[in-house]
Scaffold this motif. Structure first.
Motif, PDB file in Angstrom:
ATOM      1  N   LYS A  84      82.863   4.593   3.859  1.00  0.00           N
ATOM      2  CA  LYS A  84      83.778   4.442   4.993  1.00  0.00           C
ATOM      3  C   LYS A  84      85.161   5.039   4.691  1.00  0.00           C
ATOM      4  O   LYS A  84      86.002   5.132   5.574  1.00  0.00           O
ATOM      5  N   ILE A  85      85.369   5.433   3.439  1.00  0.00           N
ATOM      6  CA  ILE A  85      86.621   6.092   3.049  1.00  0.00           C
ATOM      7  C   ILE A  85      86.367   7.600   3.079  1.00  0.00           C
ATOM      8  O   ILE A  85      85.363   8.081   2.564  1.00  0.00           O
ATOM      9  N   ALA A  86      87.280   8.348   3.679  1.00  0.00           N
ATOM     10  CA  ALA A  86      87.144   9.808   3.751  1.00  0.00           C
ATOM     11  C   ALA A  86      87.104  10.397   2.340  1.00  0.00           C
ATOM     12  O   ALA A  86      87.718   9.846   1.422  1.00  0.00           O
ATOM     13  N   PRO A  87      86.387  11.507   2.154  1.00  0.00           N
ATOM     14  CA  PRO A  87      86.364  12.147   0.833  1.00  0.00           C
ATOM     15  C   PRO A  87      87.768  12.436   0.298  1.00  0.00           C
ATOM     16  O   PRO A  87      87.997  12.366  -0.909  1.00  0.00           O
ATOM     17  N   ASP A  88      88.714  12.724   1.184  1.00  0.00           N
ATOM     18  CA  ASP A  88      90.095  12.967   0.768  1.00  0.00           C
ATOM     19  C   ASP A  88      90.959  11.715   0.926  1.00  0.00           C
ATOM     20  O   ASP A  88      92.185  11.783   0.844  1.00  0.00           O
ATOM     21  N   GLY A  89      90.310  10.570   1.126  1.00  0.00           N
ATOM     22  CA  GLY A  89      91.024   9.327   1.370  1.00  0.00           C
ATOM     23  C   GLY A  89      91.741   8.793   0.137  1.00  0.00           C
ATOM     24  O   GLY A  89      91.355   9.061  -1.001  1.00  0.00           O
ATOM     25  N   THR A 141     100.031   0.924 -10.689  1.00  0.00           N
ATOM     26  CA  THR A 141      99.155   1.971 -11.236  1.00  0.00           C
ATOM     27  C   THR A 141      97.995   2.289 -10.297  1.00  0.00           C
ATOM     28  O   THR A 141      97.236   3.218 -10.563  1.00  0.00           O
ATOM     29  N   GLU A 142      97.848   1.535  -9.218  1.00  0.00           N
ATOM     30  CA  GLU A 142      96.678   1.659  -8.359  1.00  0.00           C
ATOM     31  C   GLU A 142      96.908   2.616  -7.180  1.00  0.00           C
ATOM     32  O   GLU A 142      97.193   2.199  -6.065  1.00  0.00           O
ATOM     33  N   LEU A 143      96.758   3.883  -7.478  1.00  0.00           N
ATOM     34  CA  LEU A 143      96.842   4.938  -6.469  1.00  0.00           C
ATOM     35  C   LEU A 143      95.665   5.866  -6.740  1.00  0.00           C
ATOM     36  O   LEU A 143      95.662   6.587  -7.733  1.00  0.00           O
ATOM     37  N   TRP A 144      94.650   5.779  -5.889  1.00  0.00           N
ATOM     38  CA  TRP A 144      93.416   6.498  -6.144  1.00  0.00           C
ATOM     39  C   TRP A 144      92.986   7.389  -4.991  1.00  0.00           C
ATOM     40  O   TRP A 144      93.137   7.020  -3.831  1.00  0.00           O
ATOM     41  N   GLN A 145      92.378   8.498  -5.327  1.00  0.00           N
ATOM     42  CA  GLN A 145      91.541   9.244  -4.389  1.00  0.00           C
ATOM     43  C   GLN A 145      90.229   8.467  -4.333  1.00  0.00           C
ATOM     44  O   GLN A 145      89.896   7.723  -5.267  1.00  0.00           O
ATOM     45  N   ARG A 146      89.457   8.636  -3.281  1.00  0.00           N
ATOM     46  CA  ARG A 146      88.245   7.844  -3.069  1.00  0.00           C
ATOM     47  C   ARG A 146      87.318   7.811  -4.282  1.00  0.00           C
ATOM     48  O   ARG A 146      86.895   6.732  -4.708  1.00  0.00           O
ATOM     49  N   HIS A 172      93.733   6.586   4.590  1.00  0.00           N
ATOM     50  CA  HIS A 172      94.780   5.989   3.766  1.00  0.00           C
ATOM     51  C   HIS A 172      94.736   4.481   3.963  1.00  0.00           C
ATOM     52  O   HIS A 172      94.631   4.001   5.097  1.00  0.00           O
ATOM     53  N   TYR A 173      94.814   3.738   2.854  1.00  0.00           N
ATOM     54  CA  TYR A 173      94.871   2.277   2.931  1.00  0.00           C
ATOM     55  C   TYR A 173      95.827   1.801   1.850  1.00  0.00           C
ATOM     56  O   TYR A 173      95.754   2.242   0.702  1.00  0.00           O
ATOM     57  N   GLN A 174      96.734   0.916   2.231  1.00  0.00           N
ATOM     58  CA  GLN A 174      97.669   0.355   1.258  1.00  0.00           C
ATOM     59  C   GLN A 174      97.675  -1.154   1.375  1.00  0.00           C
ATOM     60  O   GLN A 174      97.923  -1.714   2.447  1.00  0.00           O
ATOM     61  N   LEU A 175      97.392  -1.797   0.256  1.00  0.00           N
ATOM     62  CA  LEU A 175      97.323  -3.251   0.161  1.00  0.00           C
ATOM     63  C   LEU A 175      98.568  -3.772  -0.547  1.00  0.00           C
ATOM     64  O   LEU A 175      98.988  -3.205  -1.559  1.00  0.00           O
ATOM     65  N   SER A 176      99.151  -4.841  -0.031  1.00  0.00           N
ATOM     66  CA  SER A 176     100.333  -5.453  -0.645  1.00  0.00           C
ATOM     67  C   SER A 176     100.182  -6.961  -0.640  1.00  0.00           C
ATOM     68  O   SER A 176      99.662  -7.534   0.326  1.00  0.00           O
ATOM     69  N   MET A 177     100.645  -7.586  -1.708  1.00  0.00           N
ATOM     70  CA  MET A 177     100.691  -9.044  -1.721  1.00  0.00           C
ATOM     71  C   MET A 177     101.889  -9.471  -0.876  1.00  0.00           C
ATOM     72  O   MET A 177     102.969  -8.878  -0.977  1.00  0.00           O
ATOM     73  N   ALA A 178     101.697 -10.471  -0.051  1.00  0.00           N
ATOM     74  CA  ALA A 178     102.767 -10.949   0.825  1.00  0.00           C
ATOM     75  C   ALA A 178     103.561 -12.025   0.076  1.00  0.00           C
ATOM     76  O   ALA A 178     103.163 -13.179   0.012  1.00  0.00           O
TER      77      ALA A 178
END
Length: 162
Positions: free
Chosen positions: A55-60, A68-73, A139-145
């Protein structure tokens, strides 16, 4: 450093797209489709189904909560494989989601408030591209609230490495 530069370029490009796309809440039918897609994506992780990565684009890009968590799919898939070998990788349940779309509905973005058993409340935002075969997360970005009244304590803990 190249990752940081790539993230900065992606964010600037994303902001440019949003400026030209004229943010408007998605029509109810599209919002319903997007909600079902994103809920299914979260459910794939909750049940450790590798379809999650389809469900993530190949270039996602996926940005996690750690700096440190910045990844290509594909790199994200390799990193997360150990979690998907269990019964459940992670379990995110949206308690609120706002969905917006470009005028031609080819580009969709959303923000969501998440209930997570391991991290407590989180917030996330994502960009979805509509293709001839369906949706894909670009693109998806997760953050702790972190509550504002706890931000100082959290900042101190981060600074001391504890």
């Amino acid at each position: 450093m190249p990752r940081l530069l790539a993230a900065a370029i992606l964010c600037l490009g994303f902001l440019g797209v949003l400026n030209t796309a004229r943010a408007a809440p998605a029509d109810p039918a599209l919002a319903s489709q997007v909600n079902a897609f994103v809920d299914a994506w979260h459910d794939d992780a909750a049940h450790a189904r590798m379809a999650y990565f389809d469900k993530i684009a190949p270039d996602g890009v996926y940005i996690g909560t750690d700096r440190t968590e910045l990844w290509q799919r594909d790199a994200f898939k390799a990193w997360a494989r150990k979690y998907f070998e269990r019964k459940s990788a992670w379990n995110f349940k949206a308690t609120r989601r706002n969905v917006y779309a470009s005028a031609d509905k080819s580009l969709i973005w959303f923000d969501e408030l998440l209930d997570t058993p391991n991290m407590g409340p989180c917030m996330a935002s994502g960009v979805i591209r509509k293709t001839a075969t369906g949706f894909e997360i670009v693109h998806y970005q997760l953050s702790m609230a972190v509550p504002n009244e706890l931000a100082g304590q959290v900042t101190k803990l981060i600074a001391t490495g504890k």
